[in-house]
Design a protein around this motif. Structure first.
Motif, PDB file in Angstrom:
ATOM      1  N   LYS A  96       2.718  17.902   2.592  1.00 29.82           N
ATOM      2  CA  LYS A  96       3.197  16.978   1.562  1.00 29.82           C
ATOM      3  C   LYS A  96       4.168  15.958   2.147  1.00 29.82           C
ATOM      4  N   GLN A  97       5.040  16.432   3.035  1.00 31.58           N
ATOM      5  CA  GLN A  97       5.980  15.510   3.668  1.00 31.58           C
ATOM      6  C   GLN A  97       5.247  14.482   4.524  1.00 31.58           C
ATOM      7  N   THR A  98       4.207  14.954   5.233  1.00 33.79           N
ATOM      8  CA  THR A  98       3.418  14.025   6.046  1.00 33.79           C
ATOM      9  C   THR A  98       2.740  12.979   5.178  1.00 33.79           C
ATOM     10  N   GLN A  99       2.179  13.430   4.050  1.00 36.15           N
ATOM     11  CA  GLN A  99       1.535  12.491   3.133  1.00 36.15           C
ATOM     12  C   GLN A  99       2.551  11.513   2.544  1.00 36.15           C
ATOM     13  N   ALA A 100       3.743  12.031   2.227  1.00 32.92           N
ATOM     14  CA  ALA A 100       4.778  11.152   1.668  1.00 32.92           C
ATOM     15  C   ALA A 100       5.212  10.108   2.692  1.00 32.92           C
ATOM     16  N   ILE A 101       5.346  10.544   3.955  1.00 28.23           N
ATOM     17  CA  ILE A 101       5.731   9.601   5.009  1.00 28.23           C
ATOM     18  C   ILE A 101       4.645   8.550   5.203  1.00 28.23           C
ATOM     19  N   ALA A 102       3.370   9.018   5.188  1.00 29.30           N
ATOM     20  CA  ALA A 102       2.259   8.074   5.346  1.00 29.30           C
ATOM     21  C   ALA A 102       2.214   7.084   4.187  1.00 29.30           C
ATOM     22  N   ALA A 103       2.453   7.591   2.960  1.00 29.02           N
ATOM     23  CA  ALA A 103       2.448   6.703   1.794  1.00 29.02           C
ATOM     24  C   ALA A 103       3.595   5.699   1.869  1.00 29.02           C
ATOM     25  N   THR A 104       4.760   6.178   2.323  1.00 31.86           N
ATOM     26  CA  THR A 104       5.905   5.272   2.459  1.00 31.86           C
ATOM     27  C   THR A 104       5.626   4.196   3.502  1.00 31.86           C
ATOM     28  N   GLU A 105       5.017   4.620   4.606  1.00 33.05           N
ATOM     29  CA  GLU A 105       4.679   3.650   5.656  1.00 33.05           C
ATOM     30  C   GLU A 105       3.663   2.636   5.148  1.00 33.05           C
ATOM     31  N   MET A 106       2.657   3.124   4.388  1.00 33.96           N
ATOM     32  CA  MET A 106       1.648   2.218   3.856  1.00 33.96           C
ATOM     33  C   MET A 106       2.264   1.241   2.853  1.00 33.96           C
ATOM     34  N   ASN A 107       3.185   1.747   2.022  1.00 33.03           N
ATOM     35  CA  ASN A 107       3.863   0.856   1.071  1.00 33.03           C
ATOM     36  C   ASN A 107       4.678  -0.207   1.801  1.00 33.03           C
ATOM     37  N   ALA A 108       5.324   0.205   2.892  1.00 28.83           N
ATOM     38  CA  ALA A 108       6.100  -0.761   3.677  1.00 28.83           C
ATOM     39  C   ALA A 108       5.181  -1.819   4.281  1.00 28.83           C
ATOM     40  N   ARG A 109       4.003  -1.385   4.754  1.00 30.74           N
ATOM     41  CA  ARG A 109       3.048  -2.351   5.303  1.00 30.74           C
ATOM     42  C   ARG A 109       2.572  -3.327   4.233  1.00 30.74           C
ATOM     43  N   GLN A 110       2.317  -2.793   3.041  1.00 28.68           N
ATOM     44  CA  GLN A 110       1.840  -3.660   1.966  1.00 28.68           C
ATOM     45  C   GLN A 110       2.907  -4.660   1.542  1.00 28.68           C
ATOM     46  N   GLU A 111       4.158  -4.203   1.464  1.00 26.77           N
ATOM     47  CA  GLU A 111       5.236  -5.129   1.127  1.00 26.77           C
ATOM     48  C   GLU A 111       5.356  -6.222   2.188  1.00 26.77           C
ATOM     49  N   THR A 112       5.242  -5.809   3.452  1.00 30.61           N
ATOM     50  CA  THR A 112       5.299  -6.796   4.535  1.00 30.61           C
ATOM     51  C   THR A 112       4.137  -7.773   4.436  1.00 30.61           C
ATOM     52  N   TYR A 113       2.954  -7.232   4.111  1.00 33.84           N
ATOM     53  CA  TYR A 113       1.778  -8.106   3.996  1.00 33.84           C
ATOM     54  C   TYR A 113       1.985  -9.168   2.921  1.00 33.84           C
ATOM     55  N   GLU A 201      -7.782 -15.422   9.657  1.00 29.36           N
ATOM     56  CA  GLU A 201      -8.191 -14.179  10.323  1.00 29.36           C
ATOM     57  C   GLU A 201      -6.988 -13.276  10.595  1.00 29.36           C
ATOM     58  N   LYS A 202      -5.851 -13.861  10.930  1.00 31.22           N
ATOM     59  CA  LYS A 202      -4.636 -13.057  11.118  1.00 31.22           C
ATOM     60  C   LYS A 202      -4.223 -12.399   9.796  1.00 31.22           C
ATOM     61  N   LEU A 203      -4.296 -13.178   8.722  1.00 29.74           N
ATOM     62  CA  LEU A 203      -3.950 -12.626   7.413  1.00 29.74           C
ATOM     63  C   LEU A 203      -4.935 -11.535   7.011  1.00 29.74           C
ATOM     64  N   ARG A 204      -6.181 -11.723   7.345  1.00 32.92           N
ATOM     65  CA  ARG A 204      -7.201 -10.719   7.013  1.00 32.92           C
ATOM     66  C   ARG A 204      -6.954  -9.418   7.767  1.00 32.92           C
ATOM     67  N   ARG A 205      -6.551  -9.510   9.025  1.00 31.74           N
ATOM     68  CA  ARG A 205      -6.248  -8.296   9.793  1.00 31.74           C
ATOM     69  C   ARG A 205      -5.063  -7.551   9.188  1.00 31.74           C
ATOM     70  N   LEU A 206      -4.061  -8.297   8.756  1.00 30.50           N
ATOM     71  CA  LEU A 206      -2.917  -7.652   8.100  1.00 30.50           C
ATOM     72  C   LEU A 206      -3.349  -6.928   6.832  1.00 30.50           C
ATOM     73  N   ALA A 207      -4.210  -7.570   6.048  1.00 33.29           N
ATOM     74  CA  ALA A 207      -4.694  -6.949   4.810  1.00 33.29           C
ATOM     75  C   ALA A 207      -5.484  -5.683   5.106  1.00 33.29           C
ATOM     76  N   ARG A 208      -6.262  -5.699   6.171  1.00 33.09           N
ATOM     77  CA  ARG A 208      -7.080  -4.531   6.526  1.00 33.09           C
ATOM     78  C   ARG A 208      -6.209  -3.366   6.981  1.00 33.09           C
ATOM     79  N   ASN A 209      -5.111  -3.659   7.658  1.00 36.68           N
ATOM     80  CA  ASN A 209      -4.259  -2.601   8.207  1.00 36.68           C
ATOM     81  C   ASN A 209      -3.319  -1.984   7.179  1.00 36.68           C
ATOM     82  N   CYS A 210      -3.184  -2.591   6.021  1.00 32.63           N
ATOM     83  CA  CYS A 210      -2.240  -2.060   5.035  1.00 32.63           C
ATOM     84  C   CYS A 210      -2.942  -1.468   3.818  1.00 32.63           C
ATOM     85  N   ASP A 211      -4.262  -1.311   3.881  1.00 34.12           N
ATOM     86  CA  ASP A 211      -4.983  -0.769   2.724  1.00 34.12           C
ATOM     87  C   ASP A 211      -6.252  -0.087   3.218  1.00 34.12           C
ATOM     88  N   VAL A 212      -6.249   1.260   3.186  1.00 35.54           N
ATOM     89  CA  VAL A 212      -7.403   2.004   3.706  1.00 35.54           C
ATOM     90  C   VAL A 212      -8.643   1.784   2.847  1.00 35.54           C
TER      91      VAL A 212
END
Length: 249
Positions: A96-113, A201-212
């Protein structure tokens, strides 16, 4: 008071098998003592040698030894089961902690995107605006005069960055030689189109990396900027020449 509470906790915390063993042991010892007293009363002149006493004690305590052996096995099994359950809970908690960390990291990526996407879309809007000026604006065919172009740029400045991209995908512009001519007809148009594609294309790569699930990327590709990008790729002379060379081979 504290001593009584500690005693109560000790009693409740002790395994019931231990209490069972203690009770049986006490009853067995009391019964053995009663038996010895009965034998002493009925046969007071009987001679109890060391060998006889040893045999008696061996026979008397052998069942108790076997009892505690069995109880020890059951208690050990319970401890192993508790340890296994504790390990399982720890593993679940770690997962659960691993999933929470992964979700937090993904949220941070999405905010950055989304922060980066806002600036990149401003850039794409500016590039597509300059491309429109060069193709059908005052510098190009003149279909759109300077006053109209100023209105479009004012609209983009108010936050509608995709206004120029929507104009490109709204028609094929046959009077200007088609969309290929508008995008790659001159050196400056080709430069604008290539800059647009690199930024997108740079923006597209960012979008791909922040949303599985690629929902963000799909939304980007289905918007005005994405549709214009696809048309640029379709009419790109480099892509066309490469495809022709492949077919010729």
């Amino acid at each position: 008071m504290g001593t009584n509470n500690a005693l109560i906790r000790f009693i409740h915390g002790t395994d019931w098998r231990i209490w069972l063993g203690i009770i049986i042991t006490l009853l067995w010892i009391v019964g053995g003592g009663w038996y010895v007293l009965q034998v002493s009363e009925t046969a007071p002149t009987q001679n109890f040698s060391l060998a006889a006493v040893g045999s008696f004690l061996e026979g008397a305590f052998a069942p108790l030894a076997f009892l505690w052996l069995v109880l020890g096995l059951f208690i050990q099994q319970r401890e192993l089961a508790n340890n296994t359950e504790a390990v399982r809970r720890t593993s679940e908690q770690s997962e659960k902690q691993t999933q929470a960390i992964a979700a937090t990291e993904m949220n941070a990526r999405q905010e950055t995107y989304f922060k980066i996407a806002e600036n990149v879309k401003h850039q794409l809007g500016g590039i597509s605006g300059m491309l429109l000026v060069s193709s059908i604006g005052p510098v190009g065919s003149g279909r759109i005069n300077r006053e109209q172009m100023d209105d479009y740029f004012a609209q983009a400045a108010r936050g509608d960055d995709s206004v120029f991209a929507r104009m490109f995908i709204s028609t094929d512009f046959p009077d200007e030689g088609g969309l290929e001519e508008m995008l790659y007809g001159t050196e400056i148009r080709t430069k604008h189109s290539r800059n647009y594609m690199r930024a997108f294309e740079k923006l597209r790569r960012l979008a791909r990396n922040c949303d599985v699930d690629r929902i963000i990327e799909d939304t980007l590709m289905q918007g005005a900027f994405g549709l214009l990008y696809e048309r640029m790729v379709t009419y790109d002379p480099k892509s066309t020449n490469a495809a022709s060379s492949t077919e010729g081979q």
